[in-house]
Write a protein that holds these residues in place. Structure first.
Motif, mmCIF file in Angstrom:
data_model
loop_
_atom_site.group_PDB
_atom_site.id
_atom_site.type_symbol
_atom_site.label_atom_id
_atom_site.label_comp_id
_atom_site.label_asym_id
_atom_site.label_seq_id
_atom_site.Cartn_x
_atom_site.Cartn_y
_atom_site.Cartn_z
ATOM 1 N N ASP A 264 37.620 45.729 46.905
ATOM 2 C CA ASP A 264 38.494 44.771 47.032
ATOM 3 C C ASP A 264 39.966 44.799 46.373
ATOM 4 O O ASP A 264 39.998 45.924 45.689
ATOM 5 N N PRO A 265 40.653 43.746 46.430
ATOM 6 C CA PRO A 265 41.953 44.364 45.762
ATOM 7 C C PRO A 265 42.184 44.546 44.239
ATOM 8 O O PRO A 265 43.078 44.798 43.737
ATOM 9 N N VAL B 37 41.184 44.049 56.518
ATOM 10 C CA VAL B 37 41.449 45.368 56.105
ATOM 11 C C VAL B 37 42.974 45.272 55.741
ATOM 12 O O VAL B 37 43.675 45.171 56.741
ATOM 13 N N THR B 38 43.449 45.617 54.479
ATOM 14 C CA THR B 38 44.716 45.569 54.056
ATOM 15 C C THR B 38 45.300 47.071 53.951
ATOM 16 O O THR B 38 46.536 47.204 53.935
ATOM 17 N N SER B 39 44.284 47.989 53.866
ATOM 18 C CA SER B 39 44.951 49.320 53.668
ATOM 19 C C SER B 39 43.733 50.452 53.951
ATOM 20 O O SER B 39 42.633 50.073 53.525
ATOM 21 N N GLN C 95 39.567 55.646 51.073
ATOM 22 C CA GLN C 95 39.128 54.359 50.867
ATOM 23 C C GLN C 95 39.827 53.400 51.523
ATOM 24 O O GLN C 95 41.004 53.417 52.250
ATOM 25 N N ILE C 96 39.161 52.205 51.674
ATOM 26 C CA ILE C 96 39.764 51.070 52.356
ATOM 27 C C ILE C 96 39.780 49.811 51.358
ATOM 28 O O ILE C 96 38.861 49.644 50.692
ATOM 29 N N ILE C 97 40.830 48.922 51.306
ATOM 30 C CA ILE C 97 40.927 47.959 50.839
ATOM 31 C C ILE C 97 40.824 46.764 51.605
ATOM 32 O O ILE C 97 41.559 46.699 52.308
ATOM 33 N N ALA C 98 40.074 45.723 51.257
ATOM 34 C CA ALA C 98 40.012 44.417 51.983
ATOM 35 C C ALA C 98 40.147 43.561 51.246
ATOM 36 O O ALA C 98 40.166 43.297 49.868
ATOM 37 N N PRO D 141 32.604 36.814 48.925
ATOM 38 C CA PRO D 141 33.933 36.345 48.438
ATOM 39 C C PRO D 141 34.343 37.776 47.878
ATOM 40 O O PRO D 141 33.780 38.543 46.949
ATOM 41 N N VAL D 142 35.692 38.270 48.415
ATOM 42 C CA VAL D 142 36.415 39.366 47.772
ATOM 43 C C VAL D 142 37.201 38.879 46.642
ATOM 44 O O VAL D 142 38.032 38.016 46.918
ATOM 45 N N LYS D 143 36.947 39.116 45.418
ATOM 46 C CA LYS D 143 37.660 38.255 44.294
ATOM 47 C C LYS D 143 38.965 38.534 44.337
ATOM 48 O O LYS D 143 39.744 39.730 44.550
#
Length: 440
Positions: free
Chosen positions: A18-19, A62-64, A69-72, A429-431
């Motif tokens: 997550d971010p 998906v933002t990155s 690695q993947i950021i969601a 939930p992604v915090k």
């Protein structure tokens, strides 16, 4: 986005965060849908979250993607992933597929697929990394490779009975434990699952079958010819092999027993002679059995074996000769923690646990469970009418018996909203801020 083009095979196993940098899960595949004129569109990722559940992550979340690695962002639907019509898994279904190259003779095999960002939240297949058949007879040679665009290939329909190669898929699953590989295979379309089973080694397939529900075990075994099925059964634990054979027709079961190695078949026949709800039906016939003169050093060396299940390595059984079930008179067990408290030259016959009574081979499964729970044991010895050791029942044997048939399934919901929308009714939930004890 931090990257505009990535190769799917390299995404397998990548962590999803997550971010705030908290790990959500691990990528297991990329999901695409075909389009009539353009390249297939990426709709999301199949992510394994804690609890070994595979869920769908919308590509719009998906933002990155980059650097392994993947950021969601946003929320992740917690419902177990189920593949729908028109959806294709890149790793599970495209890698290893045969295609024809336009403007070139012959065929090629897809070894990797790149996906490319077309805009925010919009990804599609860009190129395929293909390998053509080798041109020499050398066993070390490989065919030439090339990058081709989607529009430059024609998918090749497999001939009847021709199995699509699952080599690349198996390679992407090489790091999975047997239980995780079993779950991954059960998530595949039926034909693809059978293709993977065909290409797994005998011992790897045996480990995987032991982690599957019996109905799925039978389905896979029924697709194998008798010789291969017998080889796989040889590699299984005798109690698991006996449980599986008991689900087959009498004719097929007997045929496979005849093809198995004599010693393995003998153990399985022995277990089949007991009811499934008795200690004899639950036990394994391969505990560590030693004489009273065996030293602590020798006992510890035996339980260090890599292939030994943890529950079987928790203690050794001490008997009079012979030392194969049914043994001579059972003398007792020595737990590994007790061995650690004594010098290496101490004889195990002096360290027997006098408080642990063996159970009868005819004891009911409920009684076995009660004993394991009451005395905090991970295994209990099983004896026959002549006080000979015939096997041990381990805690996992009892759990398999007590749990419902569908215990491996963590989700029983069947209805879901559209996965391509950003709405979801059961989500992680992604915090957006760090909390004290949030779970993913």
């Amino acid at each position: 986005m931090s990257a505009t083009r990535v190769f799917v095979a390299r995404l397998a196993g990548s962590s999803v965060f997550d971010p705030q940098g908290d790990r959500i899960g691990r990528v297991r595949d990329v999901l695409v849908v075909y389009r009539s004129t353009d390249s297939p569109r990426v709709v999301g990722l199949i992510v394994e979250v804690p609890g070994k559940r595979r869920v769908f992550l919308n590509i719009g979340r998906v933002t990155s993607i980059g650097s392994g690695q993947i950021i969601a962002s946003g929320a992740i639907n917690l419902r177990r992933f189920e593949q729908r019509g028109g959806e294709v898994r890149v790793i599970a279904e495209m890698l290893g597929r045969k295609v024809m190259l336009r403007g070139q003779s012959g065929e090629a095999t897809i070894e990797d697929v790149s996906i490319e960002e077309q805009g925010p939240g919009e990804w599609e297949i860009a190129q395929l990394f293909c390998r053509r058949p080798k041109t020499t007879a050398s066993p070390f040679a490989k065919g030439p490779t090339s990058f081709v665009n989607w529009r430059d290939v024609i998918e090749k329909a497999s001939a009847v009975g021709e199995s699509q190669s699952a080599t690349q898929l198996i390679a992407s699953y090489s790091d999975l434990l047997p239980a995780d590989l079993a779950n991954a295979m059960l998530d595949l379309p039926e034909q693809r699952m059978l293709e993977v089973a065909e290409e797994l080694s005998d011992d790897r397939l045996a480990d995987v079958l032991e982690e599957m529900p019996e109905t799925d075990q039978v389905d896979i075994l029924n697709q194998l010819d008798d010789a291969r099925a017998a080889d796989v059964l040889d590699q299984m634990q005798p109690d698991d092999a006996a449980d599986l054979i008991a689900q087959l027709s009498d004719e097929r079961g007997e045929a496979l027993l005849e093809l198995m190695e004599p010693e393995e078949a003998e153990d399985v026949r022995f277990l089949l002679s007991y009811g499934p709800d008795t200690a004899g039906g639950l036990m394994t016939t391969e505990p560590i059995i030693v004489s009273a003169d065996t030293t602590v050093a020798e006992g510890l060396a035996l339980i260090r074996r890599h292939e030994l299940a943890p529950a079987l390595g928790a203690a050794v059984c001490v008997t009079l000769p012979p030392y194969e079930p049914p043994t001579g008179r059972f003398l007792g067990m020595v737990h590994f923690q007790r061995m650690l408290r004594y010098p290496p030259n101490e004889r195990l016959g002096t360290l027997l646990d006098q408080s642990l009574e063996p159970i009868s081979v005819h004891a009911h499964a409920a009684e076995v469970a009660r004993i394991l729970a009451s005395y905090n044991l991970v295994s209990v010895p099983v004896i026959d009418e002549n006080h000979r050791l015939v096997g041990v029942v381990t805690i996992d044997d009892v759990l398999d018996y007590l749990l419902p048939d569908d215990w491996r399934s963590t989700d029983h919901e069947s209805s879901r909203p559209s996965r391509y929308s950003d709405t979801s009714t059961s989500t992680i939930p992604v915090k957006t801020r760090r909390t004290g004890h949030g779970t993913h």
